[in-house]
Design a protein around this motif. Structure first.
Motif, PDB file in Angstrom:
ATOM      1  N   ASP A   1      -6.838  28.210   6.920  1.00 59.46           N
ATOM      2  CA  ASP A   1      -7.117  28.028   5.505  1.00 59.46           C
ATOM      3  C   ASP A   1      -6.592  26.699   4.973  1.00 59.46           C
ATOM      4  O   ASP A   1      -6.857  26.346   3.832  1.00 59.46           O
ATOM      5  N   VAL A   2      -5.797  26.008   5.775  1.00 62.19           N
ATOM      6  CA  VAL A   2      -5.168  24.770   5.322  1.00 62.19           C
ATOM      7  C   VAL A   2      -5.538  23.638   6.263  1.00 62.19           C
ATOM      8  O   VAL A   2      -5.536  23.796   7.476  1.00 62.19           O
ATOM      9  N   LYS A   3      -5.862  22.513   5.713  1.00 64.72           N
ATOM     10  CA  LYS A   3      -6.127  21.333   6.526  1.00 64.72           C
ATOM     11  C   LYS A   3      -5.469  20.113   5.877  1.00 64.72           C
ATOM     12  O   LYS A   3      -5.214  20.094   4.682  1.00 64.72           O
ATOM     13  N   THR A   4      -5.166  19.140   6.683  1.00 64.49           N
ATOM     14  CA  THR A   4      -4.493  17.937   6.192  1.00 64.49           C
ATOM     15  C   THR A   4      -5.521  16.935   5.711  1.00 64.49           C
ATOM     16  O   THR A   4      -6.475  16.619   6.425  1.00 64.49           O
ATOM     17  N   GLU A   5      -5.337  16.424   4.513  1.00 64.54           N
ATOM     18  CA  GLU A   5      -6.259  15.435   3.963  1.00 64.54           C
ATOM     19  C   GLU A   5      -6.049  14.093   4.655  1.00 64.54           C
ATOM     20  O   GLU A   5      -4.921  13.708   4.974  1.00 64.54           O
ATOM     21  N   GLU A   6      -7.115  13.404   4.902  1.00 68.23           N
ATOM     22  CA  GLU A   6      -7.015  12.083   5.510  1.00 68.23           C
ATOM     23  C   GLU A   6      -6.267  11.140   4.566  1.00 68.23           C
ATOM     24  O   GLU A   6      -6.650  10.987   3.409  1.00 68.23           O
ATOM     25  N   PRO A   7      -5.163  10.529   5.041  1.00 71.14           N
ATOM     26  CA  PRO A   7      -4.384   9.654   4.164  1.00 71.14           C
ATOM     27  C   PRO A   7      -5.235   8.501   3.638  1.00 71.14           C
ATOM     28  O   PRO A   7      -5.999   7.886   4.382  1.00 71.14           O
ATOM     29  N   THR A   8      -5.109   8.245   2.365  1.00 69.24           N
ATOM     30  CA  THR A   8      -5.855   7.159   1.735  1.00 69.24           C
ATOM     31  C   THR A   8      -4.879   6.174   1.113  1.00 69.24           C
ATOM     32  O   THR A   8      -4.164   6.519   0.173  1.00 69.24           O
ATOM     33  N   PRO A   9      -4.797   4.961   1.639  1.00 71.74           N
ATOM     34  CA  PRO A   9      -3.857   3.991   1.059  1.00 71.74           C
ATOM     35  C   PRO A   9      -4.308   3.547  -0.328  1.00 71.74           C
ATOM     36  O   PRO A   9      -5.490   3.391  -0.597  1.00 71.74           O
ATOM     37  N   ARG A  10      -3.346   3.377  -1.192  1.00 77.66           N
ATOM     38  CA  ARG A  10      -3.609   2.928  -2.550  1.00 77.66           C
ATOM     39  C   ARG A  10      -2.751   1.707  -2.840  1.00 77.66           C
ATOM     40  O   ARG A  10      -1.536   1.720  -2.634  1.00 77.66           O
ATOM     41  N   LYS A  11      -3.387   0.669  -3.308  1.00 78.10           N
ATOM     42  CA  LYS A  11      -2.666  -0.557  -3.605  1.00 78.10           C
ATOM     43  C   LYS A  11      -1.853  -0.380  -4.884  1.00 78.10           C
ATOM     44  O   LYS A  11      -2.371   0.046  -5.924  1.00 78.10           O
ATOM     45  N   ILE A  12      -0.529  -0.664  -4.799  1.00 81.60           N
ATOM     46  CA  ILE A  12       0.327  -0.493  -5.969  1.00 81.60           C
ATOM     47  C   ILE A  12       1.012  -1.787  -6.390  1.00 81.60           C
ATOM     48  O   ILE A  12       1.564  -1.869  -7.484  1.00 81.60           O
TER      49      ILE A  12
ATOM     50  N   LEU B   1       0.838  -1.199   0.000  1.00 78.51           N
ATOM     51  CA  LEU B   1       0.000   0.000   0.000  1.00 78.51           C
ATOM     52  C   LEU B   1       0.872   1.247   0.000  1.00 78.51           C
ATOM     53  O   LEU B   1       1.899   1.302   0.686  1.00 78.51           O
ATOM     54  N   GLU B   2       0.439   2.245  -0.748  1.00 84.01           N
ATOM     55  CA  GLU B   2       1.115   3.545  -0.780  1.00 84.01           C
ATOM     56  C   GLU B   2       0.177   4.599  -0.210  1.00 84.01           C
ATOM     57  O   GLU B   2      -0.989   4.679  -0.592  1.00 84.01           O
ATOM     58  N   THR B   3       0.678   5.402   0.712  1.00 80.89           N
ATOM     59  CA  THR B   3      -0.120   6.471   1.308  1.00 80.89           C
ATOM     60  C   THR B   3       0.603   7.793   1.110  1.00 80.89           C
ATOM     61  O   THR B   3       1.761   7.941   1.520  1.00 80.89           O
ATOM     62  N   GLU B   4      -0.052   8.753   0.472  1.00 77.11           N
ATOM     63  CA  GLU B   4       0.525  10.077   0.250  1.00 77.11           C
ATOM     64  C   GLU B   4       0.028  11.031   1.326  1.00 77.11           C
ATOM     65  O   GLU B   4      -1.152  11.051   1.664  1.00 77.11           O
ATOM     66  N   ARG B   5       0.957  11.828   1.838  1.00 79.05           N
ATOM     67  CA  ARG B   5       0.594  12.863   2.805  1.00 79.05           C
ATOM     68  C   ARG B   5       0.551  14.201   2.073  1.00 79.05           C
ATOM     69  O   ARG B   5       1.588  14.739   1.673  1.00 79.05           O
TER      70      ARG B   5
END
Length: 765
Positions: A659-670, A636-640
């Motif tokens: 004005d800025v918030k952190t996106e919830e990390p979403t794992p992606r199968k690679i 799994l790959e997770t981008e921050r």
């Protein structure tokens, strides 16, 4: 795969000579392997956790901090070279519970060999100890993280627990077989920028070896010299923490260690050892730790635990440990043993020679009062004698000569016939343990029928029925069939999947266990208050001085406060011992026993072909992160990333944090790694007598042969003349000379094709 891997590492070490480390003489490049290192059988296989840069384009190889501006390198590395990355720090935590160790490694590696403006894949290699099983890999880099999980075969295209990802969908890459050797797991992380520091976390489990009442832990921790960072000012830090949890009611008495481990903490049944130091060079030896427990005689304990919240089986768990102790005056059962050895066509060459040598060694360890015979089989059977013979020096010598003359590889594989012949040789005597020692490298088309026949044979014998010890060689035999046979016969099973190295060691260890039985027909009593009981293995093996006995299971009802274990000794006297029953508390029973139960259940699932049992195994595999036949490894790959709260706010030159918030990390199968287990045999390979460890060679394509021939010529020139010299010569070459050199290189390429065809076809021309 191991040979290709070693060749790629050797190519990578050659490429490392391109890296420029400046004019400071105090900064020395990593030392190449010595001649002694190269003379070893596997000089470039990892002997410690390692990370490699995967280099297809050699022009990207350079120091990311100090470019050397070397001339552009034309061409590609095919297959890619593997450049070992320099390691900046390493720490290891080891938790030992009874006969199982759980290892966690945290290390830091730097992509020191790729330009800062370029990127490369990084391949992680994890060598493990005795019966090692990978539990997880995690990688952290500045903007991404990677981790492994297990998923069922039919769910590998989705990420468990992950939300669907929007945007452009990408199909995960699928690869086969991540193991270089049975104990070396590898996985590739894509596109890491040059100069990046990788924080890698590795987890695996392995077994402690047991001999003479002593447990020994061996963990791969031998780092090659070329992973040491260039420059004396770069700090290098090693840290090891070892926790030993012995059997409840016992203490650790004596210990030896390969590293300077100091005892930091001790209480009944638990000791903690610690090592923490700045070093000039990384560890050059594996971690070895040995200890004995306080009991000299047979002892043990029973541990109880409730199942984890996500466990698919809601029944209570128990684990029974029975330790043989180190009593010196112990007597063993007299042995009646029939060696049943496969000599089919696939056993030719080194396999058969190593099997013969291991058999010769086993014969010399028999006592004169022991009885033995040897049956060689392929499609037919060949007997050393018509009945069991006493193991006198003369008879053993005759058997050795017979084996040398009659062990000739050829024919097919028929396992049932020699097994039936072996069983007929045994008497019904109670003062000996009849043992069938089966060695094979092939699959049989009637394996379930063989199990049925053996099961009925054993049911008819009331006292001591024959024990079956099985050794599977290579990956073409059905290891779960062999495990099932050993379960039915109250014996043990082992696998020599690394056919180049492990036949002699596995054969010797398995025979030592079979030869040192001192407690037989083990059974549990006083379980009247238990409503439902499932035991792993279903038939309890005998207790040997060479290995503790571990029996686990699931139950419903009330477990007694003490468990009575009974059996009988070599003098036919009855034996019984009361084992204390207690809650496991801090001991992770499910985690400890998951691998054994998954393997035993897989053998039963193969035999019964029950779909619900296969699903149960897959769920257990995912729950405990244990690789199984019914799950795949998923990377799994997770981008921050950061996104603005609204588009308008993003366009303003605002410094407001809101004005800025952190996106919830979403794992992606690679990446999906399939076929991670031993498999269920290869009947086609067995019928074609393909030697384990090899596959049928494929003739190269004409274009490939031409290219390889030319590259062979070029590689020879590069190995004997430096690049600067070649460039200098070429820059002064006129047109006529250039044409001549082109024709010469073409001719040499044809010679390369010629030698390639010669090696593939075995013929000239």
């Amino acid at each position: 795969m191991a040979e290709d891997f070693q060749a790629a590492v050797e190519d990578g070490l050659r490429l490392s000579k391109r890296i420029y480390f400046g004019k400071d003489r105090a900064v020395a490049p990593p030392k190449p392997p010595t001649e002694m290192d190269r003379s070893s059988e596997h000089p470039f296989l990892p002997t410690s956790p390692m990370v490699y840069a995967v280099i297809s384009n050699p022009s990207i190889v350079d120091n990311p901090d100090m470019p050397s501006y070397q001339p552009y390198v034309h061409g590609k590395c095919d297959p890619p070279a593997l450049m070992p990355l320099q390691m900046n720090g390493i720490s290891m935590e080891v938790e030992c519970y009874m006969d199982t160790a759980f290892i966690t490694v945290n290390g830091s590696w730097r992509v020191h060999c790729v330009m800062g403006s370029r990127s490369c894949d990084c391949r992680i290699a994890v060598p493990m100890g005795e019966q090692g099983s990978i539990l997880g890999v995690e990688v952290e880099i500045p903007r991404k993280s990677y981790s492994t999980e297990l998923a069922m075969d039919n769910e590998s295209d989705t990420v468990p627990g992950a939300k669907p990802r929007t945007g452009k969908g990408k199909v995960a890459k699928v690869e086969e077989g991540p193991f270089l050797k049975p104990h070396i797991f590898t996985i590739t992380v894509p596109k890491i920028d040059g100069g990046t520091n990788l924080l890698v976390k590795l987890k695996w489990s392995q077994k402690l070896m047991y001999h003479g009442g002593q447990f020994t832990l061996n963990v791969p921790f031998k780092f090659p010299e070329y992973v040491t960072p260039a420059g004396k000012k770069i700090p290098k830090h090693e840290k090891i923490q070892l926790t030993v949890n012995s059997c409840p009611g016992t203490e650790i008495l004596s210990k030896t260690t390969s590293h300077l481990l100091k005892e930091r903490y001790r209480q009944a049944g638990k000791s903690v050892f610690f090592y923490d130091s700045d070093v000039l060079s990384w560890s050059s030896s594996d971690i070895s730790f040995a200890y004995t427990m306080s009991s000299n005689d047979t002892s043990g304990a029973v541990l109880l635990s409730s199942p984890p919240l996500l466990d698919v089986d809601r029944r209570e768990m128990f684990s029974c440990y029975l330790f043989p102790g180190n009593k010196q005056s112990r007597k063993f059962f007299k042995r009646e043993v029939v060696f049943v050895v496969d000599i089919s066509g696939s056993m030719k060459g080194k396999l058969l020679e190593e099997t013969k040598n291991a058999l010769f060694a086993a014969l010399t360890k028999l006592d004169p009062e022991d009885l033995f015979n040897v049956i060689a089989f392929n499609g037919e059977t060949y007997l050393f004698a018509s009945s069991l013979e006493p193991a006198t020096a003369t008879t053993v010598e005759n058997a050795t000569q017979w084996i040398s003359l009659n062990f000739l590889a050829g024919g097919g594989t028929n396992i049932l016939l020699p097994l039936n012949q072996a069983i007929e040789m045994f008497s019904d005597s109670r003062n000996s343990i009849p043992i069938i020692f089966l060695v094979t490298d092939g699959a049989d088309k009637d394996e379930r029928h063989i199990c049925d026949v053996m099961k009925s044979q054993f049911t008819d014998r009331k006292d001591v029925f024959p024990r079956i010890y099985t050794l599977g060689i290579g990956m073409f035999c059905n290891h779960y069939f062999l495990r099932k046979l050993s379960i039915l016969g109250r014996g043990h099973y082992d696998a020599a999947t690394d056919v180049a190295d492990s036949i002699d060691a596995c054969f010797g260890a398995l025979f030592a266990r079979a030869s040192s039985i001192f407690l037989a027909n083990i059974a549990f009593e006083n379980l009247d208050q238990i409503d439902e009981l499932e035991v792993f293995p279903s038939e309890i093996p005998d207790l040997s001085s060479e290995s503790p006995l571990v029996v686990s299971g699931r139950y419903r009802g009330t477990f007694p406060e003490t468990l009575k274990v009974k059996g009988f000794l070599p003098d036919m006297s009855n034996f019984s011992v009361d084992l204390s029953v207690q809650e496991a508390k801090d001991i992770p029973i499910g985690k400890m026993l998951a691998k054994q139960e998954i393997e035993l259940l897989t053998a039963e699932a193969w035999y019964s072909d029950r779909k619900e049992l296969k699903e149960k195994i897959a769920n257990m595999s995912i729950e405990y992160s244990i690789i199984s036949e019914y799950t795949n490894v998923v990377l799994l790959e997770t981008e921050r990333m950061k996104i603005t709260a609204d588009p308008a706010a993003g366009r303003r030159a605002s410094s407001k944090v809101n004005d800025v918030k952190t996106e919830e990390p979403t794992p992606r199968k690679i990446l999906v790694l399939r076929n991670n287990g031993l498999g269920f045999g290869n009947l086609t390979a067995t019928e074609e007598n393909i030697v384990p460890g090899f596959s049928a060679p494929k003739p190269p394509e004409a274009g490939d042969a031409y290219i390889k021939g030319a590259s062979r010529c070029c590689s020879w020139l590069c190995n004997h003349r430096c690049c600067w010299c070649c460039m200098g010569v070429c820059s002064r070459m006129n047109n006529e000379c250039a044409n001549l050199m082109t024709q010469v290189c073409g001719a040499l390429a044809c010679l390369g094709c010629y030698s390639c065809c010669d090696s593939c076809t075995g013929q000239e021309g």
